[in-house]
Design an enzyme around this catalytic site. Structure first.
Site, mmCIF file in Angstrom:
data_model
loop_
_atom_site.group_PDB
_atom_site.id
_atom_site.type_symbol
_atom_site.label_atom_id
_atom_site.label_comp_id
_atom_site.label_asym_id
_atom_site.label_seq_id
_atom_site.Cartn_x
_atom_site.Cartn_y
_atom_site.Cartn_z
ATOM 1 N N ASN A 37 0.708 -1.098 -0.051
ATOM 2 C CA ASN A 37 0.079 0.071 -0.066
ATOM 3 C C ASN A 37 0.924 1.109 0.067
ATOM 4 O O ASN A 37 0.640 2.308 -0.775
ATOM 5 C CB ASN A 37 -0.921 0.135 1.317
ATOM 6 C CG ASN A 37 -1.934 -1.228 1.224
ATOM 7 O OD1 ASN A 37 -1.942 -1.997 0.044
ATOM 8 N ND2 ASN A 37 -2.772 -1.314 2.137
ATOM 9 N N THR A 43 -15.557 38.897 -28.759
ATOM 10 C CA THR A 43 -16.265 38.542 -27.620
ATOM 11 C C THR A 43 -17.517 37.848 -28.410
ATOM 12 O O THR A 43 -17.718 38.356 -29.537
ATOM 13 C CB THR A 43 -16.691 39.565 -26.730
ATOM 14 O OG1 THR A 43 -17.639 40.403 -27.312
ATOM 15 C CG2 THR A 43 -15.505 40.403 -26.011
ATOM 16 N N HIS A 44 -18.011 36.754 -27.791
ATOM 17 C CA HIS A 44 -19.357 36.025 -28.419
ATOM 18 C C HIS A 44 -18.838 35.959 -29.921
ATOM 19 O O HIS A 44 -19.850 35.628 -30.824
ATOM 20 C CB HIS A 44 -20.418 37.103 -28.511
ATOM 21 C CG HIS A 44 -20.701 37.645 -27.192
ATOM 22 N ND1 HIS A 44 -21.672 37.059 -26.171
ATOM 23 C CD2 HIS A 44 -20.413 38.828 -26.639
ATOM 24 C CE1 HIS A 44 -21.802 37.714 -25.168
ATOM 25 N NE2 HIS A 44 -20.809 38.718 -25.363
ATOM 26 N N SER A 102 -6.454 15.252 -47.923
ATOM 27 C CA SER A 102 -7.562 14.301 -47.878
ATOM 28 C C SER A 102 -7.280 13.249 -49.042
ATOM 29 O O SER A 102 -6.725 13.449 -49.883
ATOM 30 C CB SER A 102 -8.878 15.256 -48.410
ATOM 31 O OG SER A 102 -9.790 14.345 -48.926
ATOM 32 N N LYS A 109 -7.324 19.893 -50.259
ATOM 33 C CA LYS A 109 -7.543 19.896 -48.804
ATOM 34 C C LYS A 109 -6.104 20.063 -48.111
ATOM 35 O O LYS A 109 -5.343 19.560 -48.501
ATOM 36 C CB LYS A 109 -8.365 18.871 -48.196
ATOM 37 C CG LYS A 109 -9.996 18.757 -48.602
ATOM 38 C CD LYS A 109 -10.647 20.164 -48.060
ATOM 39 C CE LYS A 109 -10.682 20.194 -46.611
ATOM 40 N NZ LYS A 109 -11.786 19.019 -46.012
ATOM 41 N N GLU A 117 -6.947 19.669 -34.392
ATOM 42 C CA GLU A 117 -8.048 18.952 -34.009
ATOM 43 C C GLU A 117 -7.909 17.843 -33.012
ATOM 44 O O GLU A 117 -8.450 17.502 -32.266
ATOM 45 C CB GLU A 117 -8.596 18.422 -35.240
ATOM 46 C CG GLU A 117 -9.165 19.468 -36.315
ATOM 47 C CD GLU A 117 -9.426 18.846 -37.595
ATOM 48 O OE1 GLU A 117 -10.631 18.907 -37.833
ATOM 49 O OE2 GLU A 117 -8.728 18.412 -38.427
ATOM 50 N N TYR A 174 -6.660 2.332 2.503
ATOM 51 C CA TYR A 174 -6.483 1.498 1.143
ATOM 52 C C TYR A 174 -7.604 0.610 0.589
ATOM 53 O O TYR A 174 -7.924 -0.070 1.529
ATOM 54 C CB TYR A 174 -4.988 0.923 0.916
ATOM 55 C CG TYR A 174 -4.831 0.085 -0.440
ATOM 56 C CD1 TYR A 174 -4.287 0.882 -1.417
ATOM 57 C CD2 TYR A 174 -5.203 -1.131 -0.543
ATOM 58 C CE1 TYR A 174 -4.036 0.369 -2.659
ATOM 59 C CE2 TYR A 174 -5.068 -1.894 -1.820
ATOM 60 C CZ TYR A 174 -4.422 -1.036 -2.872
ATOM 61 O OH TYR A 174 -4.205 -1.575 -3.898
HETATM 62 N N1 ARG Z 1 -1.319 -3.226 -7.026
HETATM 63 C C1 ARG Z 1 -2.043 -2.588 -5.852
HETATM 64 C C2 ARG Z 1 -2.242 -1.249 -6.526
HETATM 65 O O1 ARG Z 1 -1.740 -0.931 -7.739
HETATM 66 C C3 ARG Z 1 -0.976 -2.345 -4.758
HETATM 67 C C4 ARG Z 1 -1.060 -3.756 -3.989
HETATM 68 C C5 ARG Z 1 -1.879 -3.416 -2.708
HETATM 69 N N2 ARG Z 1 -2.754 -4.422 -2.967
HETATM 70 C C6 ARG Z 1 -3.323 -5.107 -1.809
HETATM 71 N N3 ARG Z 1 -4.088 -5.911 -1.861
HETATM 72 N N4 ARG Z 1 -3.239 -4.684 -0.634
HETATM 73 O O2 ARG Z 1 -2.960 -0.405 -5.778
#
Ligand code: ARG
Length: 465
Positions: A109, A154-155, A276, A282, A289, A316
């Site tokens: 995490n 403007t506009h 084109s 063209k 774009e 997390y």
């Molecule tokens: N691969 C996970 C992510 O990208 C990170 C791992 C954490 N996974 C977990 N089961 N605690 O967030």
């Protein structure tokens, strides 16, 4: 390979593996993952969890993985759950038993947060550099036609005349703000989460400041739960990118119009236009774009992560794995669009005569005249009315502003003094707009000068957050 499994009696279903695996996209984080892990290996050594010799072994293995990862087919056939797992498996292949210690007191995490931060920090640096490059191209284009007169709108109706550099400096302002915004995002990104553990803080007393110093992070995260659950820094990056694309999209729209046969003010270089397959005549502004079109993808990335994060409970959650593809996508499109915009700006040539003529033939001078009347003592409301009547009369008689003379003007209304007829020409009225920020020639020259200095400040890191 997996970094877990002890409490499971049977393996993952194929459907789940396919659905949850992220290696096919998070492989982009491989160098960030290795960089963070190298710093973490040294933290393990400082904490006495691995010996100095083991640490050297780990670092050598990481170096080897980093070298091998440069090969395009490095991930061929890999079935690991994610990039963190992949790198640890490779580490095991190279460093053997000691690799089993690399994840001591560390959670994926915090690792994934750290990886994304490293990735985004360098992405932000690239974008910052590209904004400065594009701003330089804008200033060069402004200096190429310092006194060209164009109608401002403007506009999408002709409103008042402005100088060409004044128009481009408006975009300079917008992109300079984008620069600042990206720097601010970089500041939020540049904070070190390692040591947060899964959510509660690591059980090992790592010197977090030392890890931050090694990875060049400006600070450490202050709360382990926030570190685990936070993606605000990623949203900041996406928002900063989105505003860049918003600005590029508006510029693209302008230049698509200005280079059209209806306007014919400017020509885009052959190198940024296409033809084109059917219509031989063209010359299409595809580069612009696409820039306008790609803005949708970047806004989509911002919206996507916004919605993903909404309603997630502390801290997390696996939903957060969905942050990566939008981030990679936004970076790629923003960087690509800025690179394209620079080349387009370098290719532009202005036909000064046509916008000047467009200004002459329309009533962009009306405000100049009304203000001159007001300066001579006519109350503005009356002056506005009077010039409005002059415009109406001109439309009826099919007269352009320049068709009026001091005499015919005075005959139309005695408030028009002979000297005021000069204001029937767009370039004259601009001379009354010399206050800071206005389109007066001296004000614009000074603004150009200041913009050059601010560009130099951007180049030297500017107001680095
Ligand atoms: N691969 C996970 C992510 O990208 C990170 C791992 C954490 N996974 C977990 N089961 N605690 O967030």
């Amino acid at each position: 390979m997996k970094l877990w499994g002890g409490r499971f009696e049977s393996g993952s279903s194929e459907a789940f593996e396919r659905f949850s695996g992220s290696l096919r996209f998070d492989r982009k984080l491989v160098s960030a993952d290795i960089e963070g892990s190298r710093a973490f290996a040294r933290a393990l050594a400082r904490a006495g969890i691995v010996t100095e010799a083991e640490c050297r072994q780990l670092l050598a293995a990481f170096d080897e993985i980093a070298r091998e990862a440069e090969s395009p087919d490095y991930f061929q056939g890999a079935e690991d759950e994610d990039i963190h797992t992949f790198v640890i498996r490779k580490l095991g292949e190279k460093a053997g038993a000691v690799s089993a210690k690399i994840h001591t007191g560390r959670s994926r995490n915090e690792q994934v947060s750290s990886d994304i931060r490293l990735y985004l920090r360098s992405a932000a640096d690239t974008i910052l550099q590209q904004i400065a490059d594009f701003c330089e191209a804008l200033l060069a284009l402004a200096r190429k036609y310092p006194d060209a007169v164009i109608p401002g709108y403007t506009h999408l109706r002709r409103a008042q005349a402005v100088l060409w550099p004044h128009y481009l400096l408006a975009y300079f302002e917008m992109f300079e703000r984008d620069y600042e915004r990206m720097q601010q995002a970089r500041g939020r990104i540049n904070v070190m989460p390692l040591g947060a553990g899964a959510l509660a803080g690591s059980g090992f007393g790592f010197d977090r400041q030392a890890i931050a110093r090694e990875l060049n992070f400006a600070a450490i995260t202050r709360n382990s739960m926030d570190a685990s659950g936070d993606r605000d820094f990623a949203l900041d990056f996406l928002y900063a990118s989105s505003v860049i694309l918003l600005h590029l999209s508006r510029l693209a729209e302008d230049w698509i119009l200005y280079s059209s046969e209806e306007f014919r003010w400017m020509a885009l270089g052959d190198g940024v236009t296409s033809g084109s397959s059917l219509m031989p005549q063209k010359k299409n502004p595809d580069s612009l774009e696409l820039m306008r079109g790609k803005s949708g993808r970047v806004f989509g990335a911002l919206t996507s992560l916004f919605v993903t994060m909404k309603g997630l409970p502390m801290t997390y959650n696996r939903d957060m794995q969905e942050d990566k593809e939008p981030l990679f996508e936004a970076f790629e499109q923003t960087s690509g669009s800025l690179a394209m915009a620079k080349v387009v700006a370098e290719s532009v040539t202005l036909d000064r005569a046509r916008p000047a003529e467009a200004a002459e033939e329309s009533w962009v001078v009306a405000t100049d005249l009304a203000e001159e009347l007001a300066r001579s003592g006519v109350p503005f409301h009356r002056a506005h009315q009077l010039v409005g009547q002059l415009v109406l009369e001109s439309f009826k008689a099919n007269k352009r502003p320049g068709d009026w003379t001091p005499e015919t003007l005075a005959a139309f209304a005695p408030e028009f003094k002979p000297g005021m007829a000069r204001l029937l020409h767009p370039a004259e009225g601009m001379r009354t707009r010399e206050l800071p920020g206005g389109t007066g020639p001296a004000a614009v020259a000074a603004a150009l000068e200041q913009a050059e200095q601010r560009l130099a400040a951007m180049r030297s890191g500017g107001t680095q957050a």
